[in-house]
Write a protein that holds these residues in place. Structure first.
Motif, PDB file in Angstrom:
ATOM      1  N   ARG A   1       1.777  -3.777   6.743  1.00  0.00           N
ATOM      2  CA  ARG A   1       1.274  -4.026   5.389  1.00  0.00           C
ATOM      3  C   ARG A   1       0.476  -2.847   4.848  1.00  0.00           C
ATOM      4  N   ALA A   2       0.036  -1.950   5.740  1.00  0.00           N
ATOM      5  CA  ALA A   2      -0.649  -0.731   5.306  1.00  0.00           C
ATOM      6  C   ALA A   2       0.304   0.454   5.245  1.00  0.00           C
ATOM      7  N   GLN A   3       1.552   0.233   5.629  1.00  0.00           N
ATOM      8  CA  GLN A   3       2.530   1.310   5.705  1.00  0.00           C
ATOM      9  C   GLN A   3       3.622   1.206   4.638  1.00  0.00           C
ATOM     10  N   GLU A   4       3.851   0.002   4.134  1.00  0.00           N
ATOM     11  CA  GLU A   4       4.991  -0.230   3.260  1.00  0.00           C
ATOM     12  C   GLU A   4       4.550  -0.836   1.935  1.00  0.00           C
ATOM     13  N   GLY A   5       5.286  -0.484   0.873  1.00  0.00           N
ATOM     14  CA  GLY A   5       5.017  -1.065  -0.433  1.00  0.00           C
ATOM     15  C   GLY A   5       4.135  -0.177  -1.288  1.00  0.00           C
ATOM     16  N   PRO A   6       3.770  -0.655  -2.480  1.00  0.00           N
ATOM     17  CA  PRO A   6       2.916   0.129  -3.379  1.00  0.00           C
ATOM     18  C   PRO A   6       1.587   0.477  -2.709  1.00  0.00           C
ATOM     19  N   ALA A   7       1.105   1.684  -2.993  1.00  0.00           N
ATOM     20  CA  ALA A   7      -0.130   2.151  -2.354  1.00  0.00           C
ATOM     21  C   ALA A   7      -1.314   1.256  -2.677  1.00  0.00           C
ATOM     22  N   SER A   8      -1.367   0.721  -3.893  1.00  0.00           N
ATOM     23  CA  SER A   8      -2.497  -0.133  -4.254  1.00  0.00           C
ATOM     24  C   SER A   8      -2.516  -1.407  -3.416  1.00  0.00           C
ATOM     25  N   ASP A   9      -1.335  -1.970  -3.126  1.00  0.00           N
ATOM     26  CA  ASP A   9      -1.267  -3.156  -2.267  1.00  0.00           C
ATOM     27  C   ASP A   9      -1.687  -2.806  -0.844  1.00  0.00           C
ATOM     28  N   ARG A  10      -1.247  -1.635  -0.381  1.00  0.00           N
ATOM     29  CA  ARG A  10      -1.626  -1.210   0.972  1.00  0.00           C
ATOM     30  C   ARG A  10      -3.141  -0.982   1.066  1.00  0.00           C
ATOM     31  N   LEU A  11      -3.715  -0.415   0.016  1.00  0.00           N
ATOM     32  CA  LEU A  11      -5.156  -0.174  -0.001  1.00  0.00           C
ATOM     33  C   LEU A  11      -5.923  -1.498   0.007  1.00  0.00           C
ATOM     34  N   ARG A  12      -5.449  -2.466  -0.747  1.00  0.00           N
ATOM     35  CA  ARG A  12      -6.090  -3.780  -0.760  1.00  0.00           C
ATOM     36  C   ARG A  12      -6.051  -4.418   0.632  1.00  0.00           C
ATOM     37  N   HIS A  13      -4.919  -4.280   1.297  1.00  0.00           N
ATOM     38  CA  HIS A  13      -4.820  -4.811   2.657  1.00  0.00           C
ATOM     39  C   HIS A  13      -5.830  -4.136   3.578  1.00  0.00           C
ATOM     40  N   VAL A  14      -5.957  -2.828   3.478  1.00  0.00           N
ATOM     41  CA  VAL A  14      -6.872  -2.090   4.357  1.00  0.00           C
ATOM     42  C   VAL A  14      -8.315  -2.517   4.107  1.00  0.00           C
ATOM     43  N   ILE A  15      -8.694  -2.664   2.848  1.00  0.00           N
ATOM     44  CA  ILE A  15     -10.078  -3.056   2.541  1.00  0.00           C
ATOM     45  C   ILE A  15     -10.374  -4.446   3.095  1.00  0.00           C
ATOM     46  N   ARG A  16      -9.485  -5.386   2.831  1.00  0.00           N
ATOM     47  CA  ARG A  16      -9.704  -6.750   3.323  1.00  0.00           C
ATOM     48  C   ARG A  16      -9.742  -6.791   4.851  1.00  0.00           C
ATOM     49  N   SER A  17      -8.775  -6.149   5.471  1.00  0.00           N
ATOM     50  CA  SER A  17      -8.644  -6.245   6.924  1.00  0.00           C
ATOM     51  C   SER A  17      -9.746  -5.483   7.653  1.00  0.00           C
ATOM     52  N   ALA A  18     -10.148  -4.326   7.134  1.00  0.00           N
ATOM     53  CA  ALA A  18     -11.237  -3.582   7.764  1.00  0.00           C
ATOM     54  C   ALA A  18     -12.533  -4.376   7.689  1.00  0.00           C
ATOM     55  N   THR A  19     -12.750  -5.066   6.578  1.00  0.00           N
ATOM     56  CA  THR A  19     -13.938  -5.917   6.464  1.00  0.00           C
ATOM     57  C   THR A  19     -13.869  -7.069   7.450  1.00  0.00           C
ATOM     58  N   ASP A  20     -12.678  -7.636   7.615  1.00  0.00           N
ATOM     59  CA  ASP A  20     -12.510  -8.718   8.593  1.00  0.00           C
ATOM     60  C   ASP A  20     -12.825  -8.235  10.007  1.00  0.00           C
ATOM     61  N   VAL A  21     -12.405  -7.002  10.341  1.00  0.00           N
ATOM     62  CA  VAL A  21     -12.718  -6.438  11.654  1.00  0.00           C
ATOM     63  C   VAL A  21     -14.226  -6.323  11.827  1.00  0.00           C
ATOM     64  N   LEU A  22     -14.893  -5.840  10.807  1.00  0.00           N
ATOM     65  CA  LEU A  22     -16.340  -5.678  10.899  1.00  0.00           C
ATOM     66  C   LEU A  22     -17.020  -7.025  11.130  1.00  0.00           C
ATOM     67  N   VAL A  23     -16.603  -8.040  10.389  1.00  0.00           N
ATOM     68  CA  VAL A  23     -17.208  -9.366  10.548  1.00  0.00           C
ATOM     69  C   VAL A  23     -16.926  -9.927  11.940  1.00  0.00           C
ATOM     70  N   ALA A  24     -15.702  -9.774  12.415  1.00  0.00           N
ATOM     71  CA  ALA A  24     -15.303 -10.330  13.710  1.00  0.00           C
ATOM     72  C   ALA A  24     -15.931  -9.581  14.880  1.00  0.00           C
ATOM     73  N   GLN A  25     -16.166  -8.277  14.704  1.00  0.00           N
ATOM     74  CA  GLN A  25     -16.698  -7.452  15.788  1.00  0.00           C
ATOM     75  C   GLN A  25     -17.995  -6.771  15.343  1.00  0.00           C
ATOM     76  N   LEU A  26     -18.852  -7.552  14.734  1.00  0.00           N
ATOM     77  CA  LEU A  26     -20.070  -7.006  14.135  1.00  0.00           C
ATOM     78  C   LEU A  26     -20.906  -6.166  15.106  1.00  0.00           C
ATOM     79  N   PRO A  27     -21.194  -6.631  16.330  1.00  0.00           N
ATOM     80  CA  PRO A  27     -22.032  -5.813  17.227  1.00  0.00           C
ATOM     81  C   PRO A  27     -21.406  -4.466  17.587  1.00  0.00           C
ATOM     82  N   SER A  28     -20.105  -4.460  17.948  1.00  0.00           N
ATOM     83  CA  SER A  28     -19.493  -3.199  18.373  1.00  0.00           C
ATOM     84  C   SER A  28     -19.300  -2.243  17.207  1.00  0.00           C
ATOM     85  N   VAL A  29     -18.996  -2.764  16.011  1.00  0.00           N
ATOM     86  CA  VAL A  29     -18.875  -1.891  14.848  1.00  0.00           C
ATOM     87  C   VAL A  29     -20.250  -1.347  14.453  1.00  0.00           C
TER      88      VAL A  29
END
Length: 206
Positions: free
Chosen positions: A87-115
């Motif tokens: 989803r970060a590799q295919e499709g319009p760049a704006s959609d890929r960017l939206r995926h990266v922002i949402r998913s990176a935030t999810d990683v931070l929330v899920a792995q708050l201490p290690s991040v």
């Protein structure tokens, strides 16, 4: 790319003593590193917090540096996986960017201490320097994605792509300073909220 972090992570896993779990040891160590600072935390501090002898601690991890390396690799690998997702590799760049922002935030929330630990790294050791290099590569990939979205006309072009990427991830990274699991802010919505604030304000006028 081979690094001290990679070497520590790819070493054979050590079996924990009965009654102790390697993941739990790592979890408590990261908590202590965040409380006291990595450099200020000694092996004796870790053993005391865990209720282990130093020799029992070394049965789980070869060194304090290995604990740091494993924790940083977990955070970095999860963030890198966001950019490697189709989803970060295919499709319009704006959609890929939206995926990266949402998913990176999810990683931070899920792995708050290690991040949180990752964001406090200053490059005082080879393990930390390796982590910083991986962060730089991640930042470069996000910058290229922003630039793609600018070329496609979905993100305004009067702001430098690298500055846009830094500002977006400045918002994401600030979450470690104020977000608390179980608090009034819904962690599941944070990615959506940051994406909306960032990209709706950056959309190119049509």
């Amino acid at each position: 790319m081979t690094s001290d972090t990679d070497a520590a992570v790819t070493a054979p896993a050590r079996r924990g003593r009965p009654g102790y779990d390697r993941d739990r040891v790592l979890e408590i160590a990261v908590q202590l590193f965040n409380e006291q600072g990595y450099d200020a935390t000694s092996v004796a501090d870790l053993a005391q917090r865990l209720g282990l002898t130093k020799s029992a601690l070394y049965h789980h991890f070869a060194s304090k540096e290995e604990l740091l390396a494993v924790a940083l690799d977990q955070a970095l690998s999860s963030l890198e996986a966001v950019l490697d997702d189709p989803r970060a590799q295919e499709g319009p760049a704006s959609d890929r960017l939206r995926h990266v922002i949402r998913s990176a935030t999810d990683v931070l929330v899920a792995q708050l201490p290690s991040v949180t630990l990752l964001l406090r790294v200053r490059g005082n050791s080879p393990v930390e320097q390796s982590a910083l290099e991986r962060r730089r590569l991640f930042d470069h990939r996000v910058t290229r994605l922003v630039a793609d979205a600018q070329r496609e006309g979905d993100v305004r072009t009067d702001v430098d792509a690298a500055v846009v990427a830094r500002l977006i991830f400045g918002m994401i990274n600030s979450v470690v300073e104020w977000y608390r699991p179980g608090g009034p802010v819904d962690g599941d919505r944070l990615g959506h909220d940051i994406m909306t604030v960032a990209l709706d304000g950056l959309q190119s006028p049509h």
